[in-house]
Enzyme design. Structure first.
Site, PDB file in Angstrom:
ATOM      1  N   HIS A 120       5.596   5.864  -9.911  1.00  0.00           N
ATOM      2  CA  HIS A 120       5.523   4.500  -9.374  1.00  0.00           C
ATOM      3  C   HIS A 120       5.738   3.447 -10.458  1.00  0.00           C
ATOM      4  O   HIS A 120       5.399   2.280 -10.268  1.00  0.00           O
ATOM      5  CB  HIS A 120       4.179   4.270  -8.669  1.00  0.00           C
ATOM      6  CG  HIS A 120       4.060   5.003  -7.368  1.00  0.00           C
ATOM      7  ND1 HIS A 120       2.867   5.172  -6.698  1.00  0.00           N
ATOM      8  CD2 HIS A 120       4.996   5.600  -6.592  1.00  0.00           C
ATOM      9  CE1 HIS A 120       3.073   5.856  -5.577  1.00  0.00           C
ATOM     10  NE2 HIS A 120       4.355   6.131  -5.491  1.00  0.00           N
ATOM     11  N   CYS A 131      20.718  -5.833 -14.395  1.00  0.00           N
ATOM     12  CA  CYS A 131      21.512  -4.767 -15.034  1.00  0.00           C
ATOM     13  C   CYS A 131      20.806  -3.422 -15.073  1.00  0.00           C
ATOM     14  O   CYS A 131      21.403  -2.422 -15.467  1.00  0.00           O
ATOM     15  CB  CYS A 131      21.940  -5.178 -16.449  1.00  0.00           C
ATOM     16  SG  CYS A 131      20.610  -5.112 -17.671  1.00  0.00           S
ATOM     17  N   CYS A 150      21.277  -8.344 -20.877  1.00  0.00           N
ATOM     18  CA  CYS A 150      22.367  -9.052 -20.182  1.00  0.00           C
ATOM     19  C   CYS A 150      22.101 -10.549 -20.025  1.00  0.00           C
ATOM     20  O   CYS A 150      22.941 -11.266 -19.484  1.00  0.00           O
ATOM     21  CB  CYS A 150      22.625  -8.418 -18.814  1.00  0.00           C
ATOM     22  SG  CYS A 150      21.358  -8.818 -17.571  1.00  0.00           S
ATOM     23  N   GLY A 186      -7.583  12.882  -7.500  1.00  0.00           N
ATOM     24  CA  GLY A 186      -7.909  11.466  -7.331  1.00  0.00           C
ATOM     25  C   GLY A 186      -6.885  10.661  -6.563  1.00  0.00           C
ATOM     26  O   GLY A 186      -6.582   9.528  -6.923  1.00  0.00           O
ATOM     27  N   SER A 188      -5.669   9.499  -2.454  1.00  0.00           N
ATOM     28  CA  SER A 188      -6.146   9.458  -1.067  1.00  0.00           C
ATOM     29  C   SER A 188      -5.206  10.164  -0.103  1.00  0.00           C
ATOM     30  O   SER A 188      -5.560  10.385   1.047  1.00  0.00           O
ATOM     31  CB  SER A 188      -6.314   7.999  -0.621  1.00  0.00           C
ATOM     32  OG  SER A 188      -5.065   7.338  -0.705  1.00  0.00           O
ATOM     33  N   ALA A 230     -13.783  12.972 -10.975  1.00  0.00           N
ATOM     34  CA  ALA A 230     -12.729  13.606 -11.781  1.00  0.00           C
ATOM     35  C   ALA A 230     -13.221  13.942 -13.182  1.00  0.00           C
ATOM     36  O   ALA A 230     -12.836  14.968 -13.747  1.00  0.00           O
ATOM     37  CB  ALA A 230     -11.518  12.676 -11.850  1.00  0.00           C
TER      38      ALA A 230
HETATM   39  P1  OAD Z   1      -6.120   5.387  -3.604  1.00  0.00           P
HETATM   40  O1  OAD Z   1      -6.903   4.201  -4.048  1.00  0.00           O
HETATM   41  O2  OAD Z   1      -5.454   5.330  -2.282  1.00  0.00           O
HETATM   42  O3  OAD Z   1      -7.075   6.670  -3.568  1.00  0.00           O
HETATM   43  C1  OAD Z   1      -7.895   6.967  -4.640  1.00  0.00           C
HETATM   44  C2  OAD Z   1      -8.630   8.265  -4.307  1.00  0.00           C
HETATM   45  O4  OAD Z   1      -9.392   8.608  -5.444  1.00  0.00           O
HETATM   46  C3  OAD Z   1      -9.600   8.161  -3.119  1.00  0.00           C
HETATM   47  O5  OAD Z   1      -9.430   9.292  -2.264  1.00  0.00           O
HETATM   48  C4  OAD Z   1     -10.976   8.192  -3.784  1.00  0.00           C
HETATM   49  O6  OAD Z   1     -11.945   8.855  -3.001  1.00  0.00           O
HETATM   50  C5  OAD Z   1     -10.681   8.986  -5.034  1.00  0.00           C
HETATM   51  N1  OAD Z   1     -11.595   8.685  -6.140  1.00  0.00           N
HETATM   52  C6  OAD Z   1     -12.232   7.529  -6.427  1.00  0.00           C
HETATM   53  N2  OAD Z   1     -12.975   7.642  -7.527  1.00  0.00           N
HETATM   54  C7  OAD Z   1     -12.803   8.915  -7.976  1.00  0.00           C
HETATM   55  C8  OAD Z   1     -13.317   9.660  -9.067  1.00  0.00           C
HETATM   56  N3  OAD Z   1     -14.150   9.124  -9.956  1.00  0.00           N
HETATM   57  N4  OAD Z   1     -12.932  10.946  -9.204  1.00  0.00           N
HETATM   58  C9  OAD Z   1     -12.086  11.510  -8.317  1.00  0.00           C
HETATM   59  N5  OAD Z   1     -11.572  10.868  -7.258  1.00  0.00           N
HETATM   60  C10 OAD Z   1     -11.919   9.587  -7.092  1.00  0.00           C
HETATM   61  O7  OAD Z   1      -5.103   5.714  -4.786  1.00  0.00           O
HETATM   62  P2  OAD Z   1      -3.742   6.520  -4.747  1.00  0.00           P
HETATM   63  O8  OAD Z   1      -3.863   7.698  -3.851  1.00  0.00           O
HETATM   64  O9  OAD Z   1      -3.352   6.752  -6.153  1.00  0.00           O
HETATM   65  O10 OAD Z   1       1.321   2.699  -4.823  1.00  0.00           O
HETATM   66  O11 OAD Z   1      -2.774   5.475  -4.106  1.00  0.00           O
HETATM   67  C11 OAD Z   1      -1.454   5.834  -3.933  1.00  0.00           C
HETATM   68  C12 OAD Z   1      -0.566   4.634  -4.071  1.00  0.00           C
HETATM   69  O12 OAD Z   1      -0.976   3.625  -3.161  1.00  0.00           O
HETATM   70  C13 OAD Z   1      -0.639   3.934  -5.412  1.00  0.00           C
HETATM   71  O13 OAD Z   1       0.151   4.543  -6.414  1.00  0.00           O
HETATM   72  C14 OAD Z   1      -0.095   2.594  -5.094  1.00  0.00           C
HETATM   73  C15 OAD Z   1      -0.907   2.359  -3.847  1.00  0.00           C
HETATM   74  O14 OAD Z   1      -0.449   1.451  -2.999  1.00  0.00           O
HETATM   75  C16 OAD Z   1       2.150   1.719  -5.190  1.00  0.00           C
HETATM   76  O15 OAD Z   1       1.775   0.725  -5.785  1.00  0.00           O
HETATM   77  C17 OAD Z   1       3.583   1.962  -4.811  1.00  0.00           C
END
Ligand code: OAD
Length: 244
Positions: A120, A131, A150, A186, A188, A230
């Protein structure tokens, strides 16, 4: 116990949560960005409404400010035990390994991981929308900054916004096809294509393991889900892998 040769690890915001970087969703609820604007007026936006090409076109000041604040915030956070453990696995695992992160922070590389991809994008990089050149960028990036290559005034944060195609998809899909173990940490499972990696890896025959604080949207697809922070689960799992 099955032996593994080739591992793909997907990480999400949860791996950086204990370093102090807020996640996008907690218990399925979306996060908001709250701040005080230059006129002193408190504002609140859904994070997902700020990270779009439409928002960048409509209000570049707002979108650049959002990422400037996040970039500046990296100075006050450190990798945690989970990043350190993955960097250790990267150094010591003799087989193939690829860490694919959805995170735009730099905590994996600061912990020492090298076999990794930012699908990402990365906060500390700028991309020229004219460019396509990329540049390291550690400080603020005002809208209209000219491209060093550029000269077009179109440098933007090198971030994949909602609706844009993630980076490195060919390399990631190739690694998933060859993996015999896929581990998700970690995340969702709410955002595709990353949310679909577990099914792809599984269809190619990989074992699948999830390490997450709570059950995720994709938990049902994994062979095994371990629930907890984590910083505890990842070092335990890395120790298991390296003592096989
Ligand atoms: P999320 O914020 O959707 O999910 C984070 C996950 O981590 C949740 O399931 C939490 O329960 C879990 N979590 C929180 N604290 C934790 C800990 N200490 N140890 C283990 N797990 C823990 O984040 P992402 O799944 O990374 O995209 O989100 C995916 C994408 O959505 C991101 O990259 C971003 C966002 O919109 C873009 O910006 C394109």
């Amino acid at each position: 116990m099955r032996d593994y040769e080739s591992i793909v690890i997907l990480t999400g915001a949860g791996i950086s949560a204990e370093s102090g970087i807020p996640t996008f969703r907690t218990h399925g609820q979306v996060s908001y960005w709250e701040y005080v604007d230059t006129n002193g007026v408190p504002k609140k936006h859904r994070v997902e409404d700020v990270c779009t090409p439409e928002a960048l076109a409509a209000d570049p000041e707002l979108v650049h400010r959002f990422y400037d604040l996040r970039r500046a915030g990296l100075a006050s956070v450190e990798p945690n035990a989970a990043h350190e453990a993955l960097a250790r696995l990267d150094r010591e695992w003799p087989g193939a390994l690829l860490i694919v992160t959805q995170n735009v922070d730099d905590l994996h590389e600061r912990a020492g991981a090298t076999r990794m991809l930012h699908m990402h994008g990365a906060l500390k990089q700028a991309l020229c929308a004219a460019c396509g050149a990329r540049f390291d960028r550690g400080d603020d990036l005002p809208p209209g900054t000219p491209c060093p290559a550029c000269a077009a005034p179109r440098l933007r944060p090198d971030i994949v916004f909602f609706g844009e195609i993630p980076y490195h998809m060919h390399r990631i899909e190739t690694a998933l096809a060859q993996a015999d173990l896929f581990v998700s940490i970690g995340t969702s499972g709410a955002v595709y294509p990353a949310a679909g990696f577990v099914r792809l890896a599984s269809a190619y025959g990989a074992a699948t393991l999830e390490l997450n604080l709570e059950r995720s949207e994709g938990s049902g697809w994994f062979d095994e889900s371990r629930l907890g922070p984590a910083s505890q689960l990842v070092p335990q799992w890395v120790e298991e892998m390296l003592s096989r």
